[in-house]
Scaffold this motif. Sequence first.
Motif, short mmCIF file in Angstrom:
data_model
loop_
_atom_site.label_atom_id
_atom_site.label_comp_id
_atom_site.label_asym_id
_atom_site.label_seq_id
_atom_site.Cartn_x
_atom_site.Cartn_y
_atom_site.Cartn_z
N PRO A 22 0.83 -1.19 0.00
CA PRO A 22 0.00 0.00 0.00
C PRO A 22 0.87 1.25 0.00
CG PRO A 22 0.09 -0.92 2.21
CD PRO A 22 0.87 -1.86 1.32
N GLY A 23 0.23 2.37 -0.37
CA GLY A 23 0.96 3.63 -0.37
C GLY A 23 1.25 4.20 -1.73
N MET A 24 0.86 3.49 -2.81
CA MET A 24 1.00 4.03 -4.16
C MET A 24 2.41 4.53 -4.44
SD MET A 24 -1.55 6.74 -6.01
CE MET A 24 -1.79 6.74 -7.78
N PRO A 25 3.41 3.67 -4.35
CA PRO A 25 4.79 4.12 -4.56
C PRO A 25 5.02 4.64 -5.98
CG PRO A 25 4.67 1.73 -4.51
CD PRO A 25 3.34 2.23 -4.07
N GLU A 26 6.04 5.47 -6.11
CA GLU A 26 6.43 6.01 -7.42
C GLU A 26 7.23 4.98 -8.20
OE1 GLU A 26 6.74 10.74 -6.23
OE2 GLU A 26 8.56 9.57 -6.51
N MET A 27 7.05 5.00 -9.50
CA MET A 27 7.74 4.08 -10.39
C MET A 27 8.91 4.76 -11.10
SD MET A 27 6.17 1.19 -9.98
CE MET A 27 5.87 1.64 -8.28
N LEU A 28 9.64 5.61 -10.37
CA LEU A 28 10.76 6.33 -10.97
C LEU A 28 11.90 5.40 -11.33
CD1 LEU A 28 12.27 8.86 -11.85
CD2 LEU A 28 12.88 9.25 -9.47
N LYS A 29 12.21 4.45 -10.46
CA LYS A 29 13.35 3.57 -10.73
C LYS A 29 13.18 2.82 -12.04
CE LYS A 29 16.27 -0.02 -8.65
NZ LYS A 29 16.52 -0.85 -7.43
N PRO A 30 12.03 2.16 -12.31
CA PRO A 30 11.91 1.47 -13.59
C PRO A 30 11.86 2.40 -14.79
CG PRO A 30 9.90 1.20 -12.27
CD PRO A 30 10.94 1.80 -11.38
N THR A 31 11.18 3.56 -14.67
CA THR A 31 11.13 4.46 -15.83
C THR A 31 12.50 5.03 -16.14
OG1 THR A 31 10.44 6.30 -14.39
CG2 THR A 31 8.71 5.07 -15.51
N ALA A 32 13.25 5.40 -15.09
CA ALA A 32 14.60 5.92 -15.32
C ALA A 32 15.52 4.83 -15.88
CB ALA A 32 15.18 6.49 -14.03
N ALA A 33 15.36 3.61 -15.38
CA ALA A 33 16.18 2.51 -15.89
C ALA A 33 15.85 2.21 -17.35
CB ALA A 33 15.98 1.26 -15.03
N LEU A 34 14.58 2.30 -17.71
CA LEU A 34 14.20 2.08 -19.12
C LEU A 34 14.81 3.16 -20.02
CD1 LEU A 34 10.45 1.09 -18.66
CD2 LEU A 34 12.25 -0.38 -19.59
N ILE A 35 14.81 4.40 -19.53
CA ILE A 35 15.43 5.48 -20.31
C ILE A 35 16.93 5.25 -20.42
CG2 ILE A 35 16.00 7.94 -20.25
CD1 ILE A 35 13.13 8.35 -19.10
N GLY A 36 17.54 4.89 -19.30
CA GLY A 36 18.97 4.61 -19.33
C GLY A 36 19.33 3.46 -20.23
N ALA A 37 18.39 2.50 -20.37
CA ALA A 37 18.62 1.34 -21.24
C ALA A 37 18.28 1.62 -22.69
CB ALA A 37 17.81 0.16 -20.74
#
Length: 574
Positions: free
Chosen positions: A442-457
Amino acid sequence: MALNNYSRLYTQDDSLPAAQAMLIGSGLSEEDLRKPFVGICSTGFEGNTCNMHLDQLADQVKQGVREQGLVGLRFNTIGISDGITNGTPGMRYSLVSREIIADSIEAMAGAHNYDALACVVGCDKNMPGSMMAMARLNRPALMVYGGTIRGGSYKGQQLNIVSCFEAYGQKLQGQISEEDYRGIIRNACPGPGACGGMYTANTMAAAIETLGLSVPFSSSAPAESAEKQAECRSTGGYLHRLLELDLKPRDILVREAFENAMVVTTVLGGSTNAVLHLIAIAHAAGVRLTLQDFQAVSNRTPVLADLKPSGKYLMEDLSARGGVPAVLKTLLAEGLLYGDLPTVTGQTLAENLADVAPLGPEQDVLRPRSRPIKADGHIQMLYGNLAPRGAVAKITGKEGLQFAGPAIVFNSEEGVNEGITAGRIRAGHVVVIRYVGPKGGPGMPEMLKPTAALIGAGLGDKVALITDGRFSGGTHGFVIGHVCPEAYDGGPLALVQDGDEIVIDAARNTLEVLVTDELLDLRRRAWQRPVPPVTQGVLLKYLRTVSDASHGCITDLAEDYVSEPPTPARARLV
């Protein structure tokens, strides 16, 4: 006129000698007991650049309050660092902290009967949390933003906090060395202040200055600037004037003020988290704000600012060119804002901007309306069989307006991060991350790590991402969050399977999975709610009380609120 309407309950009532004795024992004089009490709340703590300096700023506020003949009483509440917790289970506490902050400020100021309130805040949830408390209490109050961080630099590359997340993706792909990866980390955050782009902290600070609950330049004055110190010392004068006028937050937080805030959020290319937070603040102020209101503003408002994460500049660059007041003056001249609304200065928004110069052709941080970055807003509300109650998309125009492809489904953020590392995600995929919503997290975490990793990839412009979680203000790419109903509640996102064709159309504001209703019904009958991810503590309390994202993830939603009519426009208070 008495200015101590609340504190006098404790200080002037002969039947409460213990209260007066404790106040005197804390260092106040009998003369002080006849003065108005100002609660000064800081969300300062040492382990985060956004908040590390706030206690010192609060000391400056207290000094300014004292100079105005008022009694300043310091107290603290929590702050959770989004940047530190992102991509970990700790991120589940971030949005929850907004409610804790609001509740604790309300409890302290309400219990101790402070006559006025100043909140010195920095990170993302600090600001809306403090605003919700101010609106609930509805006594003279203002917010002091801790200010933006300086930009970092490494080998000639301009850096900010998102640079670290993207560097991780580059490292996974072998595009940068370990030495350069560590060099970026060491130099991305050179001192105190909130994350430097038009991410959530700066978005909310700009929106709140536009709402009128912080003084001019508060949102764009850098954390380490002399202007920020001067702002803190001047706060006492503004609070004294607010007490004299008996001007309260709900007098300022009228519907037109929220329209102004939505316009500025759009023009600046701000964070989608503003949708959650402005809805929640409006609810606390008794104003009904919906996804449809955001869409109406987005339909008529262009994106003009070339600010990170999608653009070129940081908030410190805008500050050097006149800051948020210069943006407001420009928009006011274009007829995009209501100017005759009250603010914490005791003057209207237009009066605050009387001596401010608009942004002209000599700069390119804010483009002219005739040459926008995007002709309409980047925050778009999508509906369809995947989001019957709405979803929030961040579409800057650089990604295009449509995306279609086969789903690749992950039931957690950890799952998608492992998928990126393993190379499972390919160009053309629509990445689905579910069970990370307000209840499912719970808490609706942000998905910054996967989106940034996709951009980096190198996949940032080759995939789309859909989630019932949310995104950092630092996220960019073809991303859709806040999907309602969420998967944990049995929303359609829970029924998607690998390979299902998903079509996203930001021009038509639709989000569809190309599966027949009959097949979806068959899957729904077979679906079972996951075991609750927590069994005790604050996360369980949140899971049991939180509303959906379309209602701002608030925890005090009245049962009849969903059916209430929108709040009508109010007369201006000038």
